[in-house]
Design an enzyme around this catalytic site. Structure first.
Site, PDB file in Angstrom:
ATOM      1  N   MET A  15    -117.375   6.523  40.202  1.00 37.24           N
ATOM      2  CA  MET A  15    -116.848   5.176  40.048  1.00 37.24           C
ATOM      3  C   MET A  15    -116.365   4.677  41.544  1.00 37.24           C
ATOM      4  O   MET A  15    -117.075   3.442  41.919  1.00 37.24           O
ATOM      5  CB  MET A  15    -115.682   4.921  38.979  1.00 37.24           C
ATOM      6  N   ARG A 110    -101.997  12.730  50.257  1.00 34.94           N
ATOM      7  CA  ARG A 110    -101.085  11.450  50.742  1.00 34.94           C
ATOM      8  C   ARG A 110     -99.730  11.830  51.042  1.00 34.94           C
ATOM      9  O   ARG A 110     -99.157  10.985  51.805  1.00 34.94           O
ATOM     10  CB  ARG A 110    -101.027  10.851  49.474  1.00 34.94           C
ATOM     11  N   CYS A 149    -104.003   3.789  43.328  1.00 37.18           N
ATOM     12  CA  CYS A 149    -104.699   2.493  42.878  1.00 37.18           C
ATOM     13  C   CYS A 149    -103.516   1.630  42.492  1.00 37.18           C
ATOM     14  O   CYS A 149    -103.598   0.285  42.523  1.00 37.18           O
ATOM     15  CB  CYS A 149    -105.808   2.664  42.091  1.00 37.18           C
ATOM     16  N   GLY A 180    -110.082   3.247  36.352  1.00 33.84           N
ATOM     17  CA  GLY A 180    -109.205   3.883  37.064  1.00 33.84           C
ATOM     18  C   GLY A 180    -109.371   5.460  36.778  1.00 33.84           C
ATOM     19  O   GLY A 180    -108.969   6.275  37.437  1.00 33.84           O
ATOM     20  N   HIS A 243    -105.749  -3.247  37.736  1.00 41.24           N
ATOM     21  CA  HIS A 243    -104.444  -2.794  37.151  1.00 41.24           C
ATOM     22  C   HIS A 243    -103.379  -3.831  37.462  1.00 41.24           C
ATOM     23  O   HIS A 243    -103.267  -4.714  38.382  1.00 41.24           O
ATOM     24  CB  HIS A 243    -104.152  -1.652  38.192  1.00 41.24           C
TER      25      HIS A 243
HETATM   26  N1  LIG Z   1    -111.268   5.166  39.866  1.00 39.83           N
HETATM   27  C1  LIG Z   1    -110.358   4.560  40.328  1.00 39.83           C
HETATM   28  O1  LIG Z   1    -109.963   3.407  40.268  1.00 39.83           O
HETATM   29  C2  LIG Z   1    -109.803   5.073  41.640  1.00 39.83           C
HETATM   30  C3  LIG Z   1    -108.720   4.455  42.400  1.00 39.83           C
HETATM   31  C4  LIG Z   1    -108.048   5.172  43.358  1.00 39.83           C
HETATM   32  C5  LIG Z   1    -108.274   6.592  43.970  1.00 39.83           C
HETATM   33  N2  LIG Z   1    -109.112   7.382  42.892  1.00 39.83           N
HETATM   34  C6  LIG Z   1    -109.611   8.748  43.332  1.00 39.83           C
HETATM   35  O2  LIG Z   1    -110.716   8.747  43.863  1.00 39.83           O
HETATM   36  C7  LIG Z   1    -111.438   9.845  43.445  1.00 39.83           C
HETATM   37  C8  LIG Z   1    -112.583   9.692  42.712  1.00 39.83           C
HETATM   38  O3  LIG Z   1    -112.374   9.033  41.393  1.00 39.83           O
HETATM   39  P1  LIG Z   1    -113.674   8.513  40.637  1.00 39.83           P
HETATM   40  O4  LIG Z   1    -112.917   7.461  39.486  1.00 39.83           O
HETATM   41  O5  LIG Z   1    -114.779   7.943  41.284  1.00 39.83           O
HETATM   42  O6  LIG Z   1    -114.190   9.692  39.822  1.00 39.83           O
HETATM   43  P2  LIG Z   1    -115.414   9.757  39.116  1.00 39.83           P
HETATM   44  O7  LIG Z   1    -116.310   8.637  38.574  1.00 39.83           O
HETATM   45  O8  LIG Z   1    -115.383  11.173  38.091  1.00 39.83           O
HETATM   46  O9  LIG Z   1    -116.438  10.527  40.376  1.00 39.83           O
HETATM   47  C9  LIG Z   1    -116.304  12.040  40.881  1.00 39.83           C
HETATM   48  C10 LIG Z   1    -117.260  12.057  42.071  1.00 39.83           C
HETATM   49  O10 LIG Z   1    -116.980  13.305  42.724  1.00 39.83           O
HETATM   50  C11 LIG Z   1    -118.121  14.350  42.548  1.00 39.83           C
HETATM   51  N3  LIG Z   1    -117.728  15.360  42.222  1.00 39.83           N
HETATM   52  C12 LIG Z   1    -116.916  15.865  41.199  1.00 39.83           C
HETATM   53  N4  LIG Z   1    -116.614  17.435  41.262  1.00 39.83           N
HETATM   54  C13 LIG Z   1    -117.301  17.741  42.212  1.00 39.83           C
HETATM   55  C14 LIG Z   1    -117.116  19.018  42.836  1.00 39.83           C
HETATM   56  N5  LIG Z   1    -116.806  20.146  42.283  1.00 39.83           N
HETATM   57  N6  LIG Z   1    -117.902  19.074  44.074  1.00 39.83           N
HETATM   58  C15 LIG Z   1    -118.343  18.035  44.804  1.00 39.83           C
HETATM   59  N7  LIG Z   1    -118.408  16.877  44.155  1.00 39.83           N
HETATM   60  C16 LIG Z   1    -117.836  16.823  42.967  1.00 39.83           C
HETATM   61  C17 LIG Z   1    -118.746  13.645  41.304  1.00 39.83           C
HETATM   62  O11 LIG Z   1    -120.131  13.957  41.644  1.00 39.83           O
HETATM   63  P3  LIG Z   1    -121.083  14.151  40.170  1.00 39.83           P
HETATM   64  O12 LIG Z   1    -121.618  12.897  39.809  1.00 39.83           O
HETATM   65  O13 LIG Z   1    -122.353  14.995  41.009  1.00 39.83           O
HETATM   66  O14 LIG Z   1    -120.538  14.980  39.254  1.00 39.83           O
HETATM   67  C18 LIG Z   1    -118.464  12.241  41.560  1.00 39.83           C
HETATM   68  O15 LIG Z   1    -119.406  11.642  42.885  1.00 39.83           O
HETATM   69  C19 LIG Z   1    -110.470  10.816  42.520  1.00 39.83           C
HETATM   70  O16 LIG Z   1    -109.743  11.509  43.538  1.00 39.83           O
HETATM   71  C20 LIG Z   1    -109.543   9.705  42.274  1.00 39.83           C
HETATM   72  O17 LIG Z   1    -108.087   9.913  41.873  1.00 39.83           O
HETATM   73  C21 LIG Z   1    -109.837   6.775  41.774  1.00 39.83           C
END
Ligand SMILES: NC(=O)c1ccc[n+]([C@@H]2O[C@H](COP(=O)([O-])OP(=O)(O)OC[C@H]3O[C@@H](n4cnc5c(N)ncnc54)[C@H](OP(=O)(O)O)[C@@H]3O)[C@@H](O)[C@H]2O)c1
Length: 350
Positions: A15, A110, A149, A180, A243
């Site tokens: 995401m 962080r 976030c 999120g 949010h």
């Molecule tokens: N969503 C938000 O609003 C938000 C805001 C601030 C911070 N964050 C942080 O940003 C990070 C990502 O969040 P997201 O919402 O984007 O999560 P997400 O949609 O689940 O995406 C996770 C990403 O990481 C990759 N990944 C998962 N397991 C992995 C592994 N073992 N080795 C290498 N790559 C791996 C996935 O690749 P595949 O597609 O190949 O599985 C995908 O590209 C998290 O740490 C989260 O806490 C998120």
């Protein structure tokens, strides 16, 4: 502009990774040269590996990029990381050790005492911590993180109040959007017709600790946390993006309602002075309508980089209360990290 920085995105298919792709496409200072994700995606082209979930089409320039493992070396000058917290610590430190600047969204580093938890409008002086990373990463790599976030909008709204009147205590209740939780996030049968009073990953603790680090002082490359208590309760609600936080604040010095409103509405800082590409002209917009801010109407303010604040009222227990709102994958994640990188360039850290 002399040259574009070549960037790699770790977690590019997720995401936040997709937001990075969207926001970096056409950016005047960066070009995406590398994308990395899990072994589920590695070996495929980005266009095959990623199901695009944002509005509009996947940008053409990234479709043919091969998805790499998230390990150095990668063909780029710096990496943006949106990896899951569990794997981020080892992966991000391996990039920093290999000489790459790492600008991370994940929670792994962080709260480390030599890592800036950066919001350019609030605590750019915390970049002084990078001095302490030089001995750890002699190859010139370093790690800068952006906050959780929800914390970004809470700290942004508290910053002008803390500077003008001193915050003595705050109580925060969040209503957090589905995006999120990443993809696929919360099961639809759990969230339709429902509110979940729990967000995994120690969300409440993150708000309570990160906020005071960000609003703390940097002396001799050390952060002295802001000396006030933060109490947080978090809820997942049936909203796609955006949010919200209901905030109550106790102030050390007397302030009228007009003083509080003015401090929020007039807030400007270094990114606005430097006219950084992703910096909104107005970091905090005050809404005076009685029913704003709302996720659907206000999350895209300032291209998703502005925090909207409304419902500013005297509070019968604390001094004032208000509601803050921001876009969780833009100001709360990818947009925040890109603004951090723009500031690092402007201040000659990149
Ligand atoms: N969503 C938000 O609003 C938000 C805001 C601030 C911070 N964050 C942080 O940003 C990070 C990502 O969040 P997201 O919402 O984007 O999560 P997400 O949609 O689940 O995406 C996770 C990403 O990481 C990759 N990944 C998962 N397991 C992995 C592994 N073992 N080795 C290498 N790559 C791996 C996935 O690749 P595949 O597609 O190949 O599985 C995908 O590209 C998290 O740490 C989260 O806490 C998120």
């Amino acid at each position: 502009m002399s040259r574009k920085y070549r960037v790699g995105i770790l977690g590019a298919t997720g995401m936040v990774g997709q937001r990075f792709i969207q926001l970096l496409t056409g950016h005047p200072q960066f070009e995406i040269t590398t994308v990395a994700a899990s072994d589920r995606s590695q070996g495929k082209n980005y266009g095959e590996a990623c199901t695009w979930r944002l509005s509009g089409d996947m940008p053409a320039a990234v479709r043919a990029l091969p998805v790499q493992p998230p390990a150095p070396p990668l063909d780029c000058d710096l990496v943006f990381s949106s990896l899951p917290g569990e794997i981020a610590r080892e992966t991000e430190s391996s990039f920093a050790a290999a000489g790459y600047p790492v600008i991370s969204n994940s929670s792994a580093f962080r709260m480390d005492d030599d890592v800036p938890l950066l919001i350019p409008e609030v605590n750019h002086t915390h970049l002084g911590l990078l001095e302490r990373q030089k001995s750890k990463y002699p190859g010139g790599g370093f790690i800068v993180t952006d906050p959780n976030c929800s914390v970004i909008m809470i700290a942004m709204a508290l910053a002008p109040l803390h500077a003008a009147f001193g915050v003595e205590a705050t109580i925060v209740t969040t209503l957090q959007a589905l995006s999120g939780a990443g993809y696929p996030g919360v099961a639809s049968l759990d969230i339709l017709d429902n509110v979940l009073p729990y967000i995994s990953g120690a969300e409440e603790e993150k708000i309570e600790t990160e906020t005071t680090k960000i609003l703390g002082r940097c002396n001799d490359a050390r952060i002295e946390a802001a000396p006030f208590a933060v109490s947080a309760q978090c809820h997942r609600v049936n909203v796609m993006d955006g949010h919200m936080a209901a905030v109550r604040v106790k102030l050390a010095r007397k302030a009228t309602l007009g003083d509080v409103r003015d401090a929020l509405a007039s807030f400007r800082s270094l990114p606005q002075e430097l006219r950084l590409h992703s910096a909104p002209a107005t970091p905090i917009v005050v809404r005076d309508e009685e029913d704003r801010p709302q996720p659907k109407l206000d999350r895209d303010a300032g291209n998703g980089m502005t925090v909207s604040v409304g419902r500013i009222k005297p509070d019968s227990v604390f001094d004032y209360r208000f509601v803050a709102l921001s876009h969780n994958t833009i100001r709360g994640a990818a947009g925040a990290a890109i603004l951090n990188a723009e500031l690092l360039i402007a201040l000659n850290h990149l």
